[in-house]
Design an enzyme around this catalytic site. Structure first.
Site, PDB file in Angstrom:
ATOM      1  N   SER A 165      -0.400   2.552  18.681  1.00 41.87           N
ATOM      2  CA  SER A 165      -1.261   1.636  17.940  1.00 41.87           C
ATOM      3  C   SER A 165      -1.854   2.312  16.711  1.00 41.87           C
ATOM      4  CB  SER A 165      -2.405   1.160  18.859  1.00 41.87           C
ATOM      5  OG  SER A 165      -3.386   0.460  18.125  1.00 41.87           O
ATOM      6  N   TYR A 173      -9.470   3.144  25.109  1.00 42.19           N
ATOM      7  CA  TYR A 173      -8.136   2.553  24.887  1.00 42.19           C
ATOM      8  C   TYR A 173      -7.405   3.343  23.793  1.00 42.19           C
ATOM      9  CZ  TYR A 173      -4.702  -0.294  22.514  1.00 42.19           C
ATOM     10  OH  TYR A 173      -3.550  -0.709  21.889  1.00 42.19           O
ATOM     11  N   LYS A 187      -3.920   6.049  23.807  1.00 36.54           N
ATOM     12  CA  LYS A 187      -2.743   5.991  22.924  1.00 36.54           C
ATOM     13  C   LYS A 187      -2.523   7.351  22.254  1.00 36.54           C
ATOM     14  CE  LYS A 187      -1.574   1.715  23.597  1.00 36.54           C
ATOM     15  NZ  LYS A 187      -0.349   1.403  24.360  1.00 36.54           N
TER      16      LYS A 187
HETATM   17  C1  WQD Z   1      -9.253  -8.291  13.911  1.00 36.91           C
HETATM   18  C2  WQD Z   1     -10.379  -8.595  12.949  1.00 36.91           C
HETATM   19  C3  WQD Z   1     -12.578  -8.379  13.891  1.00 36.91           C
HETATM   20  C4  WQD Z   1     -12.360 -11.805  16.598  1.00 36.91           C
HETATM   21  C5  WQD Z   1      -7.375  -4.574  18.256  1.00 36.91           C
HETATM   22  C6  WQD Z   1      -6.946  -3.234  18.797  1.00 36.91           C
HETATM   23  C7  WQD Z   1      -5.514  -2.969  18.408  1.00 36.91           C
HETATM   24  C8  WQD Z   1      -4.679  -4.088  18.911  1.00 36.91           C
HETATM   25  C9  WQD Z   1      -5.150  -5.400  18.292  1.00 36.91           C
HETATM   26  C10 WQD Z   1      -3.747  -3.713  21.095  1.00 36.91           C
HETATM   27  C11 WQD Z   1     -11.538  -7.620  13.084  1.00 36.91           C
HETATM   28  C12 WQD Z   1     -12.302  -9.810  13.447  1.00 36.91           C
HETATM   29  C13 WQD Z   1     -12.047 -10.821  15.672  1.00 36.91           C
HETATM   30  C14 WQD Z   1     -13.345 -12.772  16.277  1.00 36.91           C
HETATM   31  C15 WQD Z   1     -13.613 -11.761  14.120  1.00 36.91           C
HETATM   32  N1  WQD Z   1      -4.752  -4.145  20.314  1.00 36.91           N
HETATM   33  N2  WQD Z   1     -12.652 -10.821  14.452  1.00 36.91           N
HETATM   34  N3  WQD Z   1     -13.933 -12.719  15.032  1.00 36.91           N
HETATM   35  O1  WQD Z   1      -9.816  -5.058  16.591  1.00 36.91           O
HETATM   36  O2  WQD Z   1      -8.206  -5.048  14.604  1.00 36.91           O
HETATM   37  O3  WQD Z   1      -7.352  -4.510  16.856  1.00 36.91           O
HETATM   38  O4  WQD Z   1      -6.511  -5.569  18.703  1.00 36.91           O
HETATM   39  O5  WQD Z   1      -2.707  -3.232  20.771  1.00 36.91           O
HETATM   40  O6  WQD Z   1      -5.104  -1.752  18.975  1.00 36.91           O
HETATM   41  O7  WQD Z   1      -7.770  -2.245  18.204  1.00 36.91           O
HETATM   42  O8  WQD Z   1      -8.007  -6.834  16.346  1.00 36.91           O
HETATM   43  O9  WQD Z   1      -7.981  -9.281  16.464  1.00 36.91           O
HETATM   44  O10 WQD Z   1      -9.836  -8.013  17.670  1.00 36.91           O
HETATM   45  O11 WQD Z   1      -9.854  -8.147  15.207  1.00 36.91           O
HETATM   46  O12 WQD Z   1     -14.161 -11.727  12.994  1.00 36.91           O
HETATM   47  O13 WQD Z   1     -13.707 -13.684  17.068  1.00 36.91           O
HETATM   48  O14 WQD Z   1     -10.911  -9.884  13.239  1.00 36.91           O
HETATM   49  O15 WQD Z   1     -13.901  -8.000  13.567  1.00 36.91           O
HETATM   50  O16 WQD Z   1     -12.079  -7.376  11.805  1.00 36.91           O
HETATM   51  P1  WQD Z   1      -8.461  -5.326  16.035  1.00 36.91           P
HETATM   52  P2  WQD Z   1      -8.926  -8.126  16.511  1.00 36.91           P
END
Ligand code: WQD
Length: 339
Positions: free
Chosen positions: A124, A149, A153
């Site tokens: 990741s 997590y 990785k």
């Molecule tokens: C993306 C953006 C949030 C939800 C994580 C893991 C990564 C992978 C994918 C496994 C961020 C914003 C989110 C919401 C929001 N996981 N957001 N409102 O955190 O980049 O990555 O998930 O493989 O390893 O780290 O993904 O989709 O949670 O967030 O504003 O209700 O959307 O703050 O900026 P993230 P995400």
């Protein structure tokens, strides 16, 4: 040629099973069903025309894994997805993450030790933390993990490098995913979050379909053009194809040892841009509000995919509009056809 897909009924795993079949491989699935649905097996059959071999095994059970390996001896490659993957949950339950993610990796590596096997590891972009330079390249420093997590990785990549350095016959490629989103164009498989979605796109589609009252944008005062966080969103089908490309690269005599590749589009999109793209593509107006920043979020990260394009012979084809359209079609499908 048989390819073992651990976690093969999960979001990325199931899409990779389809692309393996499309490329002429014979996928064998292991899944413990702790974060997936057995009905995905029937969904896969609707897409590929047959039910792939499936074994319900907890990879933390060393004896069960060894018994499997003694039975399935003609496995040519392994694509290892099976792991716990919720960042927030890992902070609350670190031992669950260290136990599950390390025991499963060590058991599967041990069970096939000594065999000339091509091993693809699901890593990741989390390993980069907040990169100092963007787009981030594979040789950027791995930063102290922001969560257990992410730590699993980082450490898993080190375990794999040590296993290769020890002279086992494994060839290993680690794929550092950016943000996988979207769904297969049949709308028969897609992301199935357990409970309240942690990730942005399933929360968007569940808000659009009325399962959630509104979506909160976690912060709009970041040092980005519109103040919201930037990520490199990649269509899950493009991501799945990268795994096939990795297997093909390791089948070449010229590949030896260990390598790592960024699997993204090379383009960053902000949260607000994703929301706007969804609204434009679907015609659905989203009820969203701006809320406080989420702990642990990096401000902006997107990948340099030059190495993947040149050496892995792979490039993402699908754009953010296709990602949003496919995610929406899948959400509508499961609303009508609960699994
Ligand atoms: C993306 C953006 C949030 C939800 C994580 C893991 C990564 C992978 C994918 C496994 C961020 C914003 C989110 C919401 C929001 N996981 N957001 N409102 O955190 O980049 O990555 O998930 O493989 O390893 O780290 O993904 O989709 O949670 O967030 O504003 O209700 O959307 O703050 O900026 P993230 P995400």
């Amino acid at each position: 040629m048989k390819i073992l897909v651990t976690g093969g009924l999960g979001f990325i795993g199931s899409h990779t099973v389809v692309e393996l079949v499309n490329a002429g491989y014979d996928p064998v699935i292991i899944d413990d069903l702790s974060n997936s649905n057995i009905k995905i097996l029937d969904q896969l059959a609707k897409i590929i025309g047959y039910k792939p071999d499936f074994y319900q095994i907890d990879l933390c059970n060393e004896k069960a894994v060894k018994d499997f390996a003694a039975k399935e001896t003609d496995i040519a490659g392994i694509i290892h997805f099976a792991a716990s993957k919720a960042v927030g949950e890992s902070v609350k339950q670190p031992l669950k993450y260290y136990r599950n993610n390390f025991y499963s990796l060590i058991n599967i590596l041990g069970a096939y030790n000594g065999k000339a096997l091509n091993f693809v590891f699901s890593s990741s972009c989390t390993v980069y933390g907040q990169p100092d330079i963007l787009p981030v390249t594979e040789d950027a420093p791995v930063k102290p993990a922001e969560s257990p997590y992410g730590n699993t990785k980082q450490i898993a990549e080190e375990i794999l490098k040590d296993v290769v350095a020890a002279g086992t016959k494994y060839k290993v490629i680690a794929l550092r995913y950016f943000n996988p989103v979207g769904a297969h164009d049949s709308a028969l498989i897609g992301e199935l979050p357990n409970g309240v979605p942690q990730n942005l796109v399933p929360f968007i589609t569940q808000t659009a379909i009325g399962k959630r009252e509104k979506i909160t944008v976690f912060g709009d005062t970041y040092n980005t053009p519109d103040g919201s966080c930037i990520r490199d969103y990649i269509h899950v089908v493009d991501l799945a194809k990268a795994h096939v490309a990795a297997i093909k690269l390791m089948e070449r005599e010229s590949f030896n040892g260990y390598d790592v590749f960024n699997i993204g589009t090379g383009t960053g999109s902000s949260v607000l841009e994703v929301i706007k793209a969804f609204e434009k593509v679907t015609g659905v107006t989203l009820n969203y509000e701006i809320g406080p920043a989420r702990d642990g979020d990096v401000e902006q990260v997107w990948g340099d995919v030059t190495k993947s394009t040149k050496k892995l012979n792979w490039k993402a084809d699908l754009d953010i509009n296709t990602m949003m359209a496919s995610a929406w079609e899948w959400e509508k499908y499961i609303a009508q056809n609960p699994l």
